[in-house]
Design a protein around this motif. Structure first.
Motif, mmCIF file in Angstrom:
data_model
loop_
_atom_site.group_PDB
_atom_site.id
_atom_site.type_symbol
_atom_site.label_atom_id
_atom_site.label_comp_id
_atom_site.label_asym_id
_atom_site.label_seq_id
_atom_site.Cartn_x
_atom_site.Cartn_y
_atom_site.Cartn_z
ATOM 1 N N THR A 1 1.056 -1.401 0.202
ATOM 2 C CA THR A 1 -0.524 0.176 -0.030
ATOM 3 C C THR A 1 0.865 0.802 0.033
ATOM 4 O O THR A 1 0.547 2.064 -0.628
ATOM 5 N N THR A 2 2.400 1.297 0.390
ATOM 6 C CA THR A 2 3.006 2.003 0.877
ATOM 7 C C THR A 2 3.768 2.132 -0.174
ATOM 8 O O THR A 2 4.444 1.231 -0.756
ATOM 9 N N GLY A 3 4.023 3.723 -0.480
ATOM 10 C CA GLY A 3 5.416 3.311 -1.720
ATOM 11 C C GLY A 3 6.769 3.940 -0.772
ATOM 12 O O GLY A 3 7.166 4.196 0.435
ATOM 13 N N GLY A 4 7.976 3.989 -2.146
ATOM 14 C CA GLY A 4 9.225 4.586 -1.001
ATOM 15 C C GLY A 4 9.999 2.842 -0.619
ATOM 16 O O GLY A 4 11.050 3.350 0.247
ATOM 17 N N HIS A 5 9.927 1.698 -0.571
ATOM 18 C CA HIS A 5 10.505 1.118 -0.631
ATOM 19 C C HIS A 5 12.761 0.888 -1.220
ATOM 20 O O HIS A 5 11.678 1.323 -2.928
ATOM 21 N N ARG A 6 13.135 0.347 -0.769
ATOM 22 C CA ARG A 6 14.321 -0.139 -1.552
ATOM 23 C C ARG A 6 14.128 -1.468 -2.458
ATOM 24 O O ARG A 6 13.470 -2.729 -2.063
ATOM 25 N N PRO A 7 14.787 -1.575 -3.398
ATOM 26 C CA PRO A 7 14.499 -3.121 -4.320
ATOM 27 C C PRO A 7 14.887 -3.839 -3.499
ATOM 28 O O PRO A 7 16.068 -4.107 -2.596
ATOM 29 N N GLY A 8 13.887 -5.065 -3.214
ATOM 30 C CA GLY A 8 14.366 -6.132 -2.826
ATOM 31 C C GLY A 8 13.423 -8.065 -3.468
ATOM 32 O O GLY A 8 12.645 -7.261 -3.337
ATOM 33 N N ALA A 9 13.769 -8.498 -2.869
ATOM 34 C CA ALA A 9 12.975 -9.730 -2.875
ATOM 35 C C ALA A 9 12.206 -10.885 -1.682
ATOM 36 O O ALA A 9 13.579 -10.813 -1.386
ATOM 37 N N VAL B 1 3.907 -16.461 -1.770
ATOM 38 C CA VAL B 1 3.873 -15.761 -2.620
ATOM 39 C C VAL B 1 5.734 -14.719 -2.721
ATOM 40 O O VAL B 1 5.970 -15.164 -1.619
ATOM 41 N N THR B 2 6.273 -14.428 -3.602
ATOM 42 C CA THR B 2 7.301 -14.138 -3.997
ATOM 43 C C THR B 2 6.910 -12.527 -3.707
ATOM 44 O O THR B 2 6.183 -12.353 -4.978
ATOM 45 N N ARG B 3 7.735 -11.222 -3.209
ATOM 46 C CA ARG B 3 7.653 -10.454 -3.418
ATOM 47 C C ARG B 3 9.081 -9.388 -3.960
ATOM 48 O O ARG B 3 9.909 -10.059 -3.203
ATOM 49 N N LEU B 4 9.018 -9.106 -5.203
ATOM 50 C CA LEU B 4 9.798 -8.081 -5.841
ATOM 51 C C LEU B 4 9.585 -7.061 -5.607
ATOM 52 O O LEU B 4 9.260 -6.424 -5.736
ATOM 53 N N VAL B 5 10.797 -6.299 -5.110
ATOM 54 C CA VAL B 5 10.093 -4.661 -4.971
ATOM 55 C C VAL B 5 11.417 -4.065 -6.103
ATOM 56 O O VAL B 5 12.453 -4.377 -5.951
ATOM 57 N N LEU B 6 10.726 -3.042 -6.546
ATOM 58 C CA LEU B 6 11.822 -2.372 -7.890
ATOM 59 C C LEU B 6 11.508 -0.523 -8.344
ATOM 60 O O LEU B 6 10.336 -1.100 -7.763
ATOM 61 N N ARG B 7 12.919 -0.601 -7.949
ATOM 62 C CA ARG B 7 12.159 1.268 -8.304
ATOM 63 C C ARG B 7 12.306 1.410 -9.594
ATOM 64 O O ARG B 7 13.260 1.069 -10.456
ATOM 65 N N THR B 8 11.350 2.784 -9.979
ATOM 66 C CA THR B 8 11.064 3.343 -10.962
ATOM 67 C C THR B 8 11.704 4.653 -11.867
ATOM 68 O O THR B 8 12.173 4.710 -10.622
ATOM 69 N N ALA B 9 12.153 4.503 -12.372
ATOM 70 C CA ALA B 9 12.757 6.235 -13.348
ATOM 71 C C ALA B 9 12.343 6.250 -14.675
ATOM 72 O O ALA B 9 11.845 5.628 -15.378
#
Length: 356
Positions: free
Chosen positions: A93-101, A107-115
């Motif tokens: 729900t919230t943004g600003g997370h660091r890239p990670g897995a 369930v696999t949670r993958l976070v990527l930063r957009t640019a």
């Protein structure tokens, strides 16, 4: 049987009319929701809860739910429909997370930063060169949920390109995860190319004779580059972790390895930009120091010229009763000539040594 009683019995025994699942609308945060089977998109637009049930009933199918900045209520409904952990839903729900897995249950949670690169006419201290956000990819057995925060990193083009490749899409939810990673890395390379163009312009301006750039512009560009670096550099480790743990299908390994290779190129370019910008900043600071020294020399030169005139005028302003040349009718003109000659000689001397 009376006619009224017959109509009542017929109404009770008649099957209930079918209400299409499409009639239930998705919340505003839902960008798109579709069920894919065998690499093809099933027709119709389903509510995400209905799509989740459809994917569970049909073997070889999965749901791709795209969300943009969902609120807590919407994300709670999504978590209930797809069986997500409450912490996973809260983090999405919230943004600003660091890239990670990370893997939470199944369930696999993958976070990527957009640019994305923001076009601008002239670099100013308040302009934003690189706009960043983040996208969270939740991959399950029969679903993939993409949650995007920020204006950067729209995934409509990713969905369209992936739907045009049914063989790749048939690999399941991880095909979507790969496509999202591939798109983000492409954006990194595009932004890197634009930033390189800006750095070349800054470098030419700083080292060009007779041209000066406000040092605040360089600091602003360095700040934007630091933000871009935070998006690019940390992604390599999560991608490698996914490959090592074997959660990605074997058929998709070459694609993910290719993404990782292009990410390395982006990381190398960003690191080179950082070094170049540090060199430009040091050069500009040296120029500022030299300019300040030149200004101090000019101030000191004019102060010395004024001090000579002040000294001569001070001597003849002492009001002593007996002073040489006080009774001489040419004394006033001679003193003015001496003051002018002193000023001219001092000015020529300072000009010769480069102080003026």
């Amino acid at each position: 049987m009376p006619r009224a009683l017959a109509r009542l019995v017929e109404g009770l025994t008649r099957p209930a009319p079918h209400v299409p699942e499409q009639r239930r609308s998705n919340p505003g945060a839902v960008v798109d929701c579709a069920v894919y089977q065998g690499g093809d998109r099933r027709p119709g637009s389903l509510h995400f809860a209905d799509a989740a049930r459809t994917a569970r009933r049909r073997r070889g199918s999965f749901v791709w739910l795209g969300l943009h900045e969902p609120d807590e209520r919407t994300m709670a409904a999504v978590a209930q429909a797809f069986g997500l952990h409450e912490l996973t839903a809260e983090q999405a729900t919230t943004g600003g997370h660091r890239p990670g897995a990370e893997i939470v249950g199944e369930v696999t949670r993958l976070v990527l930063r957009t640019a994305r690169y923001v076009e601008h006419e002239e670099l100013t201290a308040d302009s934003e060169v690189v706009d960043t956000g983040d996208v969270t990819v939740l991959v399950g057995e029969n679903f993939v949920i993409t949650v995007r925060h920020g204006a950067a990193g729209a995934l409509r083009a990713v969905r369209a390109q992936l739907e045009a490749r049914p063989q790749l899409l048939a690999e399941g939810p991880w095909a979507v995860a790969h496509a999202v990673c591939d798109r983000m890395v492409d954006l990194y390379l595009e932004v890197a190319a634009e930033v390189e163009r800006d750095l070349e312009h800054v470098e030419e301006t700083v080292f060009a004779p007779g041209r000066r750039m406000d040092i605040a512009h360089i600091y602003q560009l360095k700040r934007e580059l630091v933000e871009f670096k935070r998006a690019v550099l940390p992604l390599g480790e999560p991608l490698q972790r996914l490959l090592d743990r074997g959660v990605v299908p074997v058929a998709l390994h070459p694609y993910l390895v290719d993404v990782r290779g292009r990410l390395v190129r982006a990381v190398d370019r960003v690191a080179a930009f950082d070094d170049l910008l540090n060199s430009i900043l040091q050069a500009r600071l040296a120029q500022v120091s030299v300019d300040q020294n030149n200004d101090m020399r000019k101030i000191a030169s004019w102060a010395a010229i004024a001090a000579a005139q002040t000294g001569i005028a001070g001597v003849y302003g002492m009001n002593f009763a007996t002073m040489p040349e006080l009774g001489w009718k040419y004394g006033y003109y001679v003193v003015l000539a001496v003051m002018a000659l002193t000023a001219v000689l001092l000015h020529r001397r300072f000009k010769k040594v480069g102080w003026l």
